[in-house]
Design a protein around this motif. Structure first.
Motif, mmCIF file in Angstrom:
data_model
loop_
_atom_site.group_PDB
_atom_site.id
_atom_site.type_symbol
_atom_site.label_atom_id
_atom_site.label_comp_id
_atom_site.label_asym_id
_atom_site.label_seq_id
_atom_site.Cartn_x
_atom_site.Cartn_y
_atom_site.Cartn_z
ATOM 1 N N GLY A 275 0.736 -1.178 -0.139
ATOM 2 C CA GLY A 275 0.171 -0.049 -0.045
ATOM 3 C C GLY A 275 0.636 1.366 0.078
ATOM 4 O O GLY A 275 0.518 2.298 -0.035
ATOM 5 N N MET A 276 2.033 0.960 -0.014
ATOM 6 C CA MET A 276 3.134 2.152 -0.087
ATOM 7 C C MET A 276 3.033 3.142 -1.300
ATOM 8 O O MET A 276 2.917 2.390 -2.530
ATOM 9 N N PRO A 277 3.084 4.427 -1.273
ATOM 10 C CA PRO A 277 3.275 5.243 -2.594
ATOM 11 C C PRO A 277 4.572 4.562 -3.203
ATOM 12 O O PRO A 277 5.409 4.408 -2.600
ATOM 13 N N ARG A 278 4.696 4.594 -4.587
ATOM 14 C CA ARG A 278 5.503 4.216 -5.231
ATOM 15 C C ARG A 278 7.027 4.672 -4.985
ATOM 16 O O ARG A 278 8.204 4.240 -4.883
ATOM 17 N N THR A 279 6.984 6.000 -4.898
ATOM 18 C CA THR A 279 8.236 6.766 -4.506
ATOM 19 C C THR A 279 8.953 6.607 -3.212
ATOM 20 O O THR A 279 9.985 6.315 -2.981
ATOM 21 N N MET A 280 7.900 6.452 -2.252
ATOM 22 C CA MET A 280 8.278 6.267 -0.893
ATOM 23 C C MET A 280 8.894 4.845 -0.796
ATOM 24 O O MET A 280 10.043 4.371 -0.076
#
Length: 245
Positions: free
Chosen positions: A218-223
């Motif tokens: 569920g993490m943003p791709r950049t993060m």
């Protein structure tokens, strides 16, 4: 002449309009961008640091506060760097009241640090060091992280933990990561991923792996990319695949 006036006067003579145009683009100052409307003199950070170093022994906190009110980005940076120097001075003197005053002034000035460099170069060295020494006050990070009206307060909440990471204290970083996991802005994604990566590099790898096992999908791709940037390639691919689910 006040130290703040001397610094401002010196910086105005260092103006470089070509570099200023580059900095406006680099720091996203066009309409609708996160740095919209900011003004630059075109002074490089090492030049600003050298100027602050020249005056740090004479400067008072009032000088720093006057500088951070400037409309010029680099002058505000000089004010924040001067605030760091004054905080360091009080810390060397073991003047807790003086340190606390600087921290309070920094907290009141966060909105003047309205770009990522004005957060990243400053927050760990004032608020971060204070929280290393005063663990009972670390809940301030939660209050900052929940400031949904201010991107810069939220970035301070994350980047401040760099000082804690350097002391082997990781829980606050991962608590901020959970709080800001679904934040909409790329600047927070980068900051959270960066701090998690630093925690992993500096002894917090078990906590980073646990966080990724729980939240990678569920993490943003950049993060995610920032967090796993230094992983061995097979492990990096594993979490990139998990992030696509």
């Amino acid at each position: 002449m006040k130290i703040s006036d001397r610094i401002k006067s010196a910086m105005l003579t260092m103006r470089d309009d070509v570099q200023a145009n580059h900095l406006r683009r680099f720091f996203k100052c066009a309409q609708g961008e996160y740095g919209e409307g900011d003004r630059f003199l075109g002074i490089r950070v090492p030049q600003t640091r050298a100027l602050v170093k020249r005056y740090r022994a004479e400067a008072e906190l009032s000088d720093a506060l006057l500088l951070v009110e400037s409309g010029w980005h680099e002058v505000r940076l000089a004010g924040f760097l001067l605030m760091i120097e004054i905080f360091i001075r009080y810390r060397k003197q073991k003047d807790v009241d003086g340190q606390q005053t600087v921290v309070a002034c920094y907290m009141d000035s966060i909105s003047r640090g309205n770009n990522w460099d004005l957060v990243d170069l400053v927050a760990p060295k004032i608020l971060g060091i204070w929280l290393v020494d005063h663990p009972e006050e670390r809940e301030v990070l939660d209050r900052l992280a929940l400031r949904e009206d201010s991107l810069w307060h939220q970035r301070v909440a994350v980047v401040t933990t760099f000082a804690l990471i350097r002391e082997g204290i990781y829980d606050d970083t991962f608590r901020m990561a959970r709080t800001l996991l679904h934040h909409p802005h790329d600047l927070i994604h980068k900051a959270v991923g960066w701090m998690m990566r630093e925690a992993g590099k500096r002894g917090g790898m078990p906590l980073l792996i646990d966080f990724l096992d729980r939240y990678a999908s569920g993490m943003p791709r950049t993060m995610l990319r920032y967090a796993i940037e230094k992983f061995p390639e097979p492990l990096r691919r594993h979490y990139l695949q998990a992030g696509k689910r």
